[in-house]
Motif scaffolding. Sequence first.
Motif, PDB file in Angstrom:
ATOM      1  N   HIS A  70      83.625  52.316  32.687  1.00  0.00           N
ATOM      2  CA  HIS A  70      82.451  52.193  33.546  1.00  0.00           C
ATOM      3  C   HIS A  70      81.726  53.502  33.857  1.00  0.00           C
ATOM      4  O   HIS A  70      80.532  53.484  34.157  1.00  0.00           O
ATOM      5  N   TRP A  71      82.406  54.623  33.797  1.00  0.00           N
ATOM      6  CA  TRP A  71      81.809  55.907  34.176  1.00  0.00           C
ATOM      7  C   TRP A  71      80.550  56.203  33.368  1.00  0.00           C
ATOM      8  O   TRP A  71      79.545  56.671  33.898  1.00  0.00           O
ATOM      9  N   PHE A  75      76.563  54.543  38.289  1.00  0.00           N
ATOM     10  CA  PHE A  75      77.106  53.980  39.525  1.00  0.00           C
ATOM     11  C   PHE A  75      76.871  52.481  39.665  1.00  0.00           C
ATOM     12  O   PHE A  75      77.780  51.714  39.926  1.00  0.00           O
ATOM     13  N   SER A  76      75.653  52.049  39.526  1.00  0.00           N
ATOM     14  CA  SER A  76      75.261  50.686  39.875  1.00  0.00           C
ATOM     15  C   SER A  76      75.976  49.624  39.041  1.00  0.00           C
ATOM     16  O   SER A  76      76.122  49.753  37.823  1.00  0.00           O
ATOM     17  N   SER A  77      76.383  48.558  39.721  1.00  0.00           N
ATOM     18  CA  SER A  77      77.016  47.454  39.010  1.00  0.00           C
ATOM     19  C   SER A  77      75.983  46.445  38.524  1.00  0.00           C
ATOM     20  O   SER A  77      76.284  45.586  37.710  1.00  0.00           O
ATOM     21  N   LYS A  79      72.365  46.247  36.711  1.00  0.00           N
ATOM     22  CA  LYS A  79      71.299  46.955  35.999  1.00  0.00           C
ATOM     23  C   LYS A  79      70.365  45.924  35.384  1.00  0.00           C
ATOM     24  O   LYS A  79      70.608  45.419  34.289  1.00  0.00           O
ATOM     25  N   GLU A  96      80.462  51.046  40.538  1.00  0.00           N
ATOM     26  CA  GLU A  96      80.309  50.536  41.900  1.00  0.00           C
ATOM     27  C   GLU A  96      81.370  49.491  42.279  1.00  0.00           C
ATOM     28  O   GLU A  96      82.033  49.616  43.310  1.00  0.00           O
ATOM     29  N   CYS A  97      81.551  48.479  41.464  1.00  0.00           N
ATOM     30  CA  CYS A  97      82.543  47.432  41.789  1.00  0.00           C
ATOM     31  C   CYS A  97      83.958  47.987  41.788  1.00  0.00           C
ATOM     32  O   CYS A  97      84.776  47.611  42.632  1.00  0.00           O
ATOM     33  N   ASP A  98      84.252  48.870  40.836  1.00  0.00           N
ATOM     34  CA  ASP A  98      85.589  49.475  40.805  1.00  0.00           C
ATOM     35  C   ASP A  98      85.874  50.245  42.090  1.00  0.00           C
ATOM     36  O   ASP A  98      86.989  50.191  42.625  1.00  0.00           O
ATOM     37  N   LEU A  99      84.868  50.962  42.584  1.00  0.00           N
ATOM     38  CA  LEU A  99      85.042  51.700  43.839  1.00  0.00           C
ATOM     39  C   LEU A  99      85.236  50.755  45.022  1.00  0.00           C
ATOM     40  O   LEU A  99      86.028  51.043  45.925  1.00  0.00           O
ATOM     41  N   LEU A 100      84.551  49.637  45.002  1.00  0.00           N
ATOM     42  CA  LEU A 100      84.763  48.624  46.060  1.00  0.00           C
ATOM     43  C   LEU A 100      86.182  48.065  45.993  1.00  0.00           C
ATOM     44  O   LEU A 100      86.825  47.859  47.023  1.00  0.00           O
TER      45      LEU A 100
END
Length: 142
Positions: A70-71, A75-77, A79, A96-100
Motif C-alpha cells: 500500500h505504501w 495515503f488515501s484509501s 482514489k 489509510e485503512c491499514d493505519l486504521l
Amino acid sequence: MIHGFLKLERGVGVFAAALAGLGIPAPDFMAWCTVVIELVAGTAVFFGAFVSLMCVPMVVVLLVAIAKVHWQFGFSSIKFLAVTADGLQFGKPGVECDLLYLAAIAALYLAGSDPLSIDCWLERMRSSRRQGVQSRPARLLG
C-alpha cells in the motif's frame, strides 16, 4: 477474520501469486501464514481470547502490507478515478485503512478485555483458583 475467509474463497494460490509478483520470498508459505494469522487471530479477537498475544501477528501482517503493497499508492484509501458506463472506477488503496486497523489493534491491546470476553473468564478462573489455594491452608489450620 473476514480477510482470511476471502483469501480462502478466492484460493490461497491466487494470493500467493500476488505475493510472488510483489517479490515476497516463499510466497506460498507466506500466503498460508497470512491466511492462518487472519483466521486464527481474527477469530480469537472476535471472541476476546488471547487478545494481547493475537495483536502481535496481526500487526506484523499489517506492517508487511503497508511496506510491500500500500505504501506505493500513498495515503488515501479511496482514489476516485472516473465514472464509466460500468459505474464508478477507483484506484488502488493507500495506507489509510491499514493505519486504521493498526489503531484499532492498539486500542484492543491497551483497553484490555471486555468483561464478557474469554480472556476475562480465564482470568476469573485463575483468580478463583489462586484464592482457593490461598484459603485452603487457613481452613486446615482453623
